[in-house]
Design an enzyme around this catalytic site. Structure first.
Site, PDB file in Angstrom:
ATOM      1  N   PRO A   1     148.761   9.268  74.238  1.00 51.35           N
ATOM      2  CA  PRO A   1     148.072   8.934  72.984  1.00 51.35           C
ATOM      3  C   PRO A   1     147.363   7.591  73.086  1.00 51.35           C
ATOM      4  O   PRO A   1     147.918   6.626  73.592  1.00 51.35           O
ATOM      5  CB  PRO A   1     149.222   8.878  71.966  1.00 51.35           C
ATOM      6  CG  PRO A   1     150.272   9.766  72.541  1.00 51.35           C
ATOM      7  CD  PRO A   1     150.177   9.583  74.029  1.00 51.35           C
ATOM      8  N   GLU A   2     146.111   7.547  72.640  1.00 55.46           N
ATOM      9  CA  GLU A   2     145.340   6.316  72.670  1.00 55.46           C
ATOM     10  C   GLU A   2     145.260   5.739  71.265  1.00 55.46           C
ATOM     11  O   GLU A   2     145.898   6.237  70.337  1.00 55.46           O
ATOM     12  CB  GLU A   2     143.960   6.591  73.272  1.00 55.46           C
ATOM     13  CG  GLU A   2     144.061   7.078  74.720  1.00 55.46           C
ATOM     14  CD  GLU A   2     142.720   7.098  75.439  1.00 55.46           C
ATOM     15  OE1 GLU A   2     141.777   6.440  74.969  1.00 55.46           O
ATOM     16  OE2 GLU A   2     142.617   7.765  76.479  1.00 55.46           O
TER      17      GLU A   2
END
Length: 269
Positions: free
Chosen positions: A2-3
């Site tokens: 996840p960014e």
């Protein structure tokens, strides 16, 4: 992994369900994640949280005594469920509230983190971070100055959390494409004018991704279980050997800094 947009989406999804509620129990089912789960979390019983915010890819859940610092790692998800519902495999951490709901952290790969930051202190993992990309502290002038002594690839530079936080592989690739900058161009050879373009497009891409709920990857879903939709709008990332939407040239894939990079050889110089 996840960014920033996925973490921001998770934080926004969690906030209405966990802020302002009194904690009745904290359960640590797996004490060893990327680092040992903070035992101080158990002292939160009886307290009410005041807020939750994001710093880089960390979520800081604030209380009167300090903050629980949470990181999703590579495969972590957080969801709010009925406290009576059965645990799922890889549910490692749980906070139970007085309305009989529970926040559960699930992380199959165990690269996530649950840390404790005492009030008035800053954890080491947060102390050396660069500016937030969506803040006024990050602009083309700042970026150009930060890159003056960096001879490595521009893509690696904008992914360095000491330069600017939260610009991961997907969003670096997309921002560089929109700026017309080749990902392997030396960072200190990017002009001020192009740095201004790049900083602007980093903001644009991240804001759009947040608005779409993050990018769907193998391990990420929002807190309500629905996916993000930004992946449908990617220009280069994951599109190797497909035609560029802008010029028709074939998108190339190259490993830069041990990460797969995607670019248009005609649009990016």
């Amino acid at each position: 992994m996840p960014e920033l947009p996925e973490v921001e989406t998770t934080k926004n999804g969690l906030a209405p369900h966990i802020v302002g509620k009194r904690i009745t129990a904290v359960n640590i089912y797996q004490p060893q994640l990327r680092w040992p789960v903070a035992e101080e979390a158990t002292t939160l019983v009886g307290l009410v949280s005041s807020d939750i915010e994001r710093r880089a890819k960390y979520m800081l859940w604030h209380f009167s005594t300090g903050s629980l610092v949470m990181h999703l790692g590579m495969s972590g998800t957080m969801r709010v469920v009925s406290a009576q519902s059965a645990l799922k495999k890889h549910d490692h951490f749980e906070v139970v509230f007085d309305d009989r709901t529970a926040l559960r952290f699930n992380d199959p790969r165990r690269f996530g983190a649950i840390l404790w930051q005492p009030k008035g202190e800053t954890l080491k993992v947060l102390s050396q971070l660069g500016p937030e990309p969506l803040s006024d502290d990050f602009d083309g002038q700042y970026l150009h100055q930060a890159l003056t002594k960096r001879k490595g690839a521009i893509k690696n530079a904008v992914m360095d959390n000491k330069v600017v936080v939260g610009v991961g592989n997907i969003y670096a690739s997309e921002s560089l494409f929109m700026s017309g900058i080749h990902p392997k161009r030396a960072a200190n050879k990017v002009s001020l004018a192009r740095c201004k373009l790049l900083a602007g497009f980093i903001k644009t891409v991240l804001e759009k991704a947040i608005g779409e709920g993050g990018t769907t990857l193998k391990d990420f879903t929002q807190t309500d279980g629905s996916p993000g939709y930004f992946a449908q709008q990617l220009n280069v990332y994951g599109r190797a050997d497909l035609p560029c939407n802008q010029c028709g040239a074939i998108i190339k894939k190259q490993v830069i800094g041990q990460r797969s990079s995607f670019y248009c050889p005609k649009c990016q110089r």
